[in-house]
Design an enzyme around this catalytic site. Structure first.
Site, PDB file in Angstrom:
ATOM      1  N   TYR A   1      -1.627   0.088  10.303  1.00 25.87           N
ATOM      2  CA  TYR A   1      -1.912  -0.622   9.045  1.00 25.87           C
ATOM      3  C   TYR A   1      -0.689  -0.554   8.125  1.00 25.87           C
ATOM      4  O   TYR A   1      -0.200  -1.585   7.638  1.00 25.87           O
ATOM      5  CB  TYR A   1      -3.149  -0.022   8.362  1.00 25.87           C
ATOM      6  CG  TYR A   1      -3.318  -0.485   6.940  1.00 25.87           C
ATOM      7  CD1 TYR A   1      -3.559  -1.823   6.653  1.00 25.87           C
ATOM      8  CD2 TYR A   1      -3.205   0.409   5.865  1.00 25.87           C
ATOM      9  CE1 TYR A   1      -3.692  -2.259   5.345  1.00 25.87           C
ATOM     10  CE2 TYR A   1      -3.345  -0.021   4.556  1.00 25.87           C
ATOM     11  CZ  TYR A   1      -3.577  -1.359   4.301  1.00 25.87           C
ATOM     12  OH  TYR A   1      -3.696  -1.791   3.011  1.00 25.87           O
TER      13      TYR A   1
ATOM     14  N   THR B   1       0.826  -1.212   0.000  1.00 29.37           N
ATOM     15  CA  THR B   1       0.000   0.000   0.000  1.00 29.37           C
ATOM     16  C   THR B   1       0.858   1.258   0.000  1.00 29.37           C
ATOM     17  O   THR B   1       1.988   1.243   0.509  1.00 29.37           O
ATOM     18  CB  THR B   1      -0.890   0.006   1.268  1.00 29.37           C
ATOM     19  OG1 THR B   1      -1.468   1.304   1.424  1.00 29.37           O
ATOM     20  CG2 THR B   1      -0.110  -0.304   2.525  1.00 29.37           C
TER      21      THR B   1
HETATM   22  N1  UFG Z   1     -12.950  10.926   2.755  1.00 30.05           N
HETATM   23  C1  UFG Z   1     -13.911  11.850   3.163  1.00 30.05           C
HETATM   24  N2  UFG Z   1     -15.091  11.378   3.647  1.00 30.05           N
HETATM   25  C2  UFG Z   1     -15.369  10.045   3.747  1.00 30.05           C
HETATM   26  C3  UFG Z   1     -14.406   9.113   3.315  1.00 30.05           C
HETATM   27  C4  UFG Z   1     -13.202   9.599   2.828  1.00 30.05           C
HETATM   28  O1  UFG Z   1     -13.692  13.069   3.105  1.00 30.05           O
HETATM   29  O2  UFG Z   1     -16.469   9.684   4.209  1.00 30.05           O
HETATM   30  C5  UFG Z   1     -11.676  11.411   2.208  1.00 30.05           C
HETATM   31  C6  UFG Z   1     -10.492  10.960   3.037  1.00 30.05           C
HETATM   32  O3  UFG Z   1     -10.212  11.901   4.036  1.00 30.05           O
HETATM   33  C7  UFG Z   1      -9.399  10.866   1.975  1.00 30.05           C
HETATM   34  C8  UFG Z   1     -10.153  10.504   0.694  1.00 30.05           C
HETATM   35  O4  UFG Z   1     -11.516  10.829   0.935  1.00 30.05           O
HETATM   36  O5  UFG Z   1      -8.823  12.112   1.789  1.00 30.05           O
HETATM   37  C9  UFG Z   1     -10.048   9.033   0.362  1.00 30.05           C
HETATM   38  O6  UFG Z   1     -10.408   8.291   1.520  1.00 30.05           O
HETATM   39  P1  UFG Z   1     -10.647   6.719   1.489  1.00 30.05           P
HETATM   40  O7  UFG Z   1     -11.112   6.354   2.880  1.00 30.05           O
HETATM   41  O8  UFG Z   1     -11.515   6.374   0.348  1.00 30.05           O
HETATM   42  O9  UFG Z   1      -9.229   6.120   1.194  1.00 30.05           O
HETATM   43  P2  UFG Z   1      -7.862   6.356   1.983  1.00 30.05           P
HETATM   44  O10 UFG Z   1      -7.084   7.325   1.167  1.00 30.05           O
HETATM   45  O11 UFG Z   1      -8.031   6.669   3.406  1.00 30.05           O
HETATM   46  O12 UFG Z   1      -7.316   4.885   1.996  1.00 30.05           O
HETATM   47  C10 UFG Z   1      -6.497   4.384   1.023  1.00 30.05           C
HETATM   48  C11 UFG Z   1      -6.540   2.859   1.099  1.00 30.05           C
HETATM   49  C12 UFG Z   1      -5.884   2.382   2.362  1.00 30.05           C
HETATM   50  C13 UFG Z   1      -4.506   3.007   2.490  1.00 30.05           C
HETATM   51  C14 UFG Z   1      -4.626   4.501   2.474  1.00 30.05           C
HETATM   52  C15 UFG Z   1      -3.266   5.155   2.581  1.00 30.05           C
HETATM   53  O13 UFG Z   1      -7.874   2.390   1.059  1.00 30.05           O
HETATM   54  O14 UFG Z   1      -5.765   0.976   2.314  1.00 30.05           O
HETATM   55  O15 UFG Z   1      -5.207   4.889   1.237  1.00 30.05           O
HETATM   56  O16 UFG Z   1      -3.420   6.465   3.077  1.00 30.05           O
HETATM   57  F1  UFG Z   1      -3.938   2.660   3.652  1.00 30.05           F
END
Ligand code: UFG
Length: 323
Positions: free
Chosen positions: A138, A114
């Site tokens: 993670y 990741t």
């Molecule tokens: N976000 C929101 N509202 C929500 C959900 C997400 O504003 O309800 C934002 C988050 O803050 C982030 C973006 O949308 O900026 C993407 O969020 P996700 O939860 O869809 O994905 P992440 O970037 O948190 O997660 C991904 C992978 C993980 C990995 C991570 C690394 O799914 O496995 O990137 O930072 F660890």
């Protein structure tokens, strides 16, 4: 050539299993169905088992040539609250799998890593040589496994590819497989749930980041682009090499840009609400995918519009079929 797809009843694993099958590989899915779904492995041999079960693993490992390992917990927030669960499954049980692989003389291994291994990157786009300094359990659990693979690769007859995914999204066009998470935390499916009234307004986690519109920027990559990279990774291993590669598009989109794409494609308004920053969210994570492009002759093909459109079709069909 046969491949054991561990975690093949999950989101990225199921898309990769189908891509391998299309390419003519024999596929065996191994999954404990704790977060996977048997329906996502329809049409494939499914062995229900845990990665901590050496005896069961050994039986299937004796009849395959390669392993792809997708079986991991992947909620950043949960990993902060319950690190024990993450180190147990992603490291301890992961090593049980890796030891069984080596003991059964399987010499090709592809690992789902990741972009979280980089933590808060010193620069964007992120190249593979940036320091790996995860900021949550993670990411630390995935990095621990990367370290193990590198050591095993040097010591034993094992070739590997560690793929560092950026933000996996979208669904297969057949409408047969897609993302099923409970609870759903990812941006695009969460926005769909807000549209459908299955949750309250979509929370936008912070609009005071140092990005053009103040919301976080991520590199969204279609799950079938990830799947194709795995198939090519398999061919790369057959030629006797190992690698650590970013899988992203090289193009970032802010949370607000994703929301307006969802509204345009679905024709529906996403109810939103401003919320504080989510702990552990870096401002910007965008891949430099040039290394993967070069060594695999691969390139992400799907645009953000296609990612959202395929995810939207999948979400609509799930509502109809109750999958
Ligand atoms: N976000 C929101 N509202 C929500 C959900 C997400 O504003 O309800 C934002 C988050 O803050 C982030 C973006 O949308 O900026 C993407 O969020 P996700 O939860 O869809 O994905 P992440 O970037 O948190 O997660 C991904 C992978 C993980 C990995 C991570 C690394 O799914 O496995 O990137 O930072 F660890």
């Amino acid at each position: 050539m046969s491949v054991l797809v561990v975690g093949g009843a999950g989101y990225i694993g199921s898309h990769t299993a189908q891509a391998l099958k299309r390419r003519g590989y024999e596929v065996v899915v191994y999954d404990n169905l704790s977060t996977g779904h048997a329906v996502l492995a329809d049409g494939l041999e499914l062995v229900v088992g845990d990665i901590s079960d050496t005896a069961k693993l050994s039986q299937v490992l004796r009849r395959v040539d390669a392993v792809m390992h997708f079986a991991a917990f992947a909620y950043v927030g949960e990993s902060v609250e319950n690190p024990r669960k993450y180190f147990k499954n992603n490291v301890q049980d992961g090593l049980t799998l890796l030891n069984a692989v080596v003991d059964c003389k399987v010499s090709k291994f592809i690992f789902s890593s990741t972009c979280a291994v980089y933590g808060i990157p010193a620069r964007v786009p992120i190249t593979e040589d940036l320091p790996r300094l995860p900021v949550n359990p993670y990411g630390a659990s995935k990095l621990a496994f990367e370290f193990a693979l590198e050591a095993y690769g040097r010591a034993y007859d094992l070739r590997f590819v560690s793929f560092r995914y950026f933000n996996a999204a979208g669904a297969d066009e057949t409408g047969k497989i897609g993302e099923i998470h409970a609870p759903e935390t990812h941006l695009i499916p969460s926005a769909f749930e807000a549209i459908g009234g299955e949750r309250g307004a979509l929370q936008i986690f912070g609009d005071d980041y140092p990005t053009p519109d103040g919301t976080c920027v991520r590199d969204y990559i279609h799950v079938n682009d990830l799947a194709d990279a795995h198939v090519l990774g398999m061919e790369y291993l057959e030629n006797g090499r190992s690698a650590k590669l970013n899988l992203g598009t090289g193009r970032g989109y802010s949370v607000r840009e994703v929301i307006s794409t969802i509204e345009r494609i679905s024709g529906r308004k996403v109810p939103t609400q401003m919320a504080p920053r989510r702990p552990g969210d870096p401002a910007e994570l965008v891949a430099d995918p040039s290394q993967a492009e070069k060594v695999l002759s691969w390139k992400a093909k799907y645009s953000l519009d296609q990612i959202v459109a395929t995810a939207w079709s999948w979400a609509q069909s799930r509502k109809k079929t109750g999958k």
